[in-house]
Design a protein around this motif. Sequence first.
Motif, mmCIF file in Angstrom:
data_model
loop_
_atom_site.group_PDB
_atom_site.id
_atom_site.type_symbol
_atom_site.label_atom_id
_atom_site.label_comp_id
_atom_site.label_asym_id
_atom_site.label_seq_id
_atom_site.Cartn_x
_atom_site.Cartn_y
_atom_site.Cartn_z
ATOM 1 N N ILE A 1 -4.718 49.974 74.850
ATOM 2 C CA ILE A 1 -3.478 49.320 75.297
ATOM 3 C C ILE A 1 -2.882 48.477 74.179
ATOM 4 O O ILE A 1 -1.674 48.512 73.919
ATOM 5 C CB ILE A 1 -3.768 48.466 76.540
ATOM 6 C CG1 ILE A 1 -4.193 49.351 77.703
ATOM 7 C CG2 ILE A 1 -2.531 47.648 76.926
ATOM 8 C CD1 ILE A 1 -4.690 48.580 78.911
ATOM 9 N N LEU A 2 -3.733 47.723 73.481
ATOM 10 C CA LEU A 2 -3.251 46.903 72.373
ATOM 11 C C LEU A 2 -2.674 47.773 71.261
ATOM 12 O O LEU A 2 -1.594 47.482 70.724
ATOM 13 C CB LEU A 2 -4.396 46.045 71.831
ATOM 14 C CG LEU A 2 -4.068 45.192 70.597
ATOM 15 C CD1 LEU A 2 -2.946 44.206 70.902
ATOM 16 C CD2 LEU A 2 -5.331 44.474 70.107
ATOM 17 N N GLY A 3 -3.372 48.851 70.906
ATOM 18 C CA GLY A 3 -2.885 49.733 69.855
ATOM 19 C C GLY A 3 -1.569 50.383 70.215
ATOM 20 O O GLY A 3 -0.678 50.519 69.366
ATOM 21 N N TYR A 4 -1.417 50.778 71.477
ATOM 22 C CA TYR A 4 -0.153 51.378 71.923
ATOM 23 C C TYR A 4 0.999 50.391 71.775
ATOM 24 O O TYR A 4 2.081 50.748 71.287
ATOM 25 C CB TYR A 4 -0.289 51.827 73.378
ATOM 26 C CG TYR A 4 1.002 52.252 74.011
ATOM 27 C CD1 TYR A 4 1.663 53.399 73.603
ATOM 28 C CD2 TYR A 4 1.571 51.490 75.034
ATOM 29 C CE1 TYR A 4 2.850 53.791 74.188
ATOM 30 C CE2 TYR A 4 2.755 51.867 75.628
ATOM 31 C CZ TYR A 4 3.404 53.021 75.200
ATOM 32 O OH TYR A 4 4.587 53.397 75.790
ATOM 33 N N GLY A 5 0.775 49.138 72.165
ATOM 34 C CA GLY A 5 1.815 48.123 72.017
ATOM 35 C C GLY A 5 2.190 47.903 70.568
ATOM 36 O O GLY A 5 3.388 47.755 70.231
ATOM 37 N N LEU A 6 1.203 47.902 69.669
ATOM 38 C CA LEU A 6 1.487 47.700 68.244
ATOM 39 C C LEU A 6 2.269 48.869 67.658
ATOM 40 O O LEU A 6 3.169 48.675 66.830
ATOM 41 C CB LEU A 6 0.175 47.505 67.479
ATOM 42 C CG LEU A 6 -0.578 46.194 67.773
ATOM 43 C CD1 LEU A 6 -1.918 46.179 67.044
ATOM 44 C CD2 LEU A 6 0.267 44.982 67.379
ATOM 45 N N VAL A 7 1.949 50.085 68.080
ATOM 46 C CA VAL A 7 2.688 51.254 67.580
ATOM 47 C C VAL A 7 4.142 51.203 68.046
ATOM 48 O O VAL A 7 5.068 51.480 67.265
ATOM 49 C CB VAL A 7 2.011 52.556 68.039
ATOM 50 C CG1 VAL A 7 2.883 53.761 67.692
ATOM 51 C CG2 VAL A 7 0.645 52.713 67.394
ATOM 52 N N CYS A 8 4.357 50.858 69.310
ATOM 53 C CA CYS A 8 5.745 50.744 69.806
ATOM 54 C C CYS A 8 6.514 49.658 69.047
ATOM 55 O O CYS A 8 7.693 49.842 68.715
ATOM 56 C CB CYS A 8 5.734 50.436 71.306
ATOM 57 S SG CYS A 8 5.147 51.794 72.339
#
Length: 292
Positions: free
Chosen positions: A106-113
């Motif tokens: 979830i954290l990685g997805y937010g950072l990519v966005c």
Amino acid sequence: MEASSRRAYRALQRSGAPPPAKKPSRAGRNLPAAIGVGVVLGGAVIATALLWAPSFVALVTVAIVLASLEMVTALRAGRFNVPVVPVIAGAALVPVAYAYGSSMLILGYGLVCLAILLWRAVEGPERAIRDIAGGVLIVTYVPLLAAFAALMIAAPDGGQRIIVFALVTTMSDTGGYAMGVLKGKHPMAPSISPKKSWEGFGGSVLFSVVAGAISVPLLLGGHWWAGALLGLPVAVFATVGDLAESTIKRDLGIKDMGNLLPGHGGVMDRLDSLLITAPLLWLLLGVLVPVA
């Protein structure tokens, strides 16, 4: 009868007329090539999932990079200038999920966005909202959903879970395809996918339920009814995934996302239903067949 047919064919050749066109296959694709590619891909998935989990994660990551590139190219046909670098970097969500679990996913997805937003903002405001939305769509649709397969294989019996996931989803596609070709008469969504029929959907449900009822007790030691119960929503989600990709392709005016896989199209054309069912299988297997 045979002699008269030969005479007629020689007369047709002398006249210079072209031979009669072959009736197009109801399958709508090169079936031998599609079967061959499917066997090779299925073998690669089974071998990597059972022999060494990191090799399966590496295989999925490569597939997601290729599928993301296909999506970037397809969206360019619709005049979306998607930020390529952060979108492709989103494939890292797959190994992140395997190594660190759902929280880091979830954290990685937010950072990519966030990276997509900042990357595109540097290029100027013109059509920025479209481009950012296109980038977030790709990252959500492709690497984020694929990362749930990495969460599945991280379990102690992860290899068997991956095989159940692949088998039940693939059987849904196979049943829908077979029944659609043989018995399909009532279109399900003619404006999106003219060849998809309600008879084909019935085949998807039947094949998926049977595959679940057999594979879950055989591979995971669960109840047959748990596998059958698993098959029904998988067939629904797999069909929705196929229709969703068809909707995107029709909106962009393209037939396939790519041409890398003979008989299938692009990598994304092979992953469409698998991506949609991955989160569902991860959740339902965790509830119906919890890890011992």
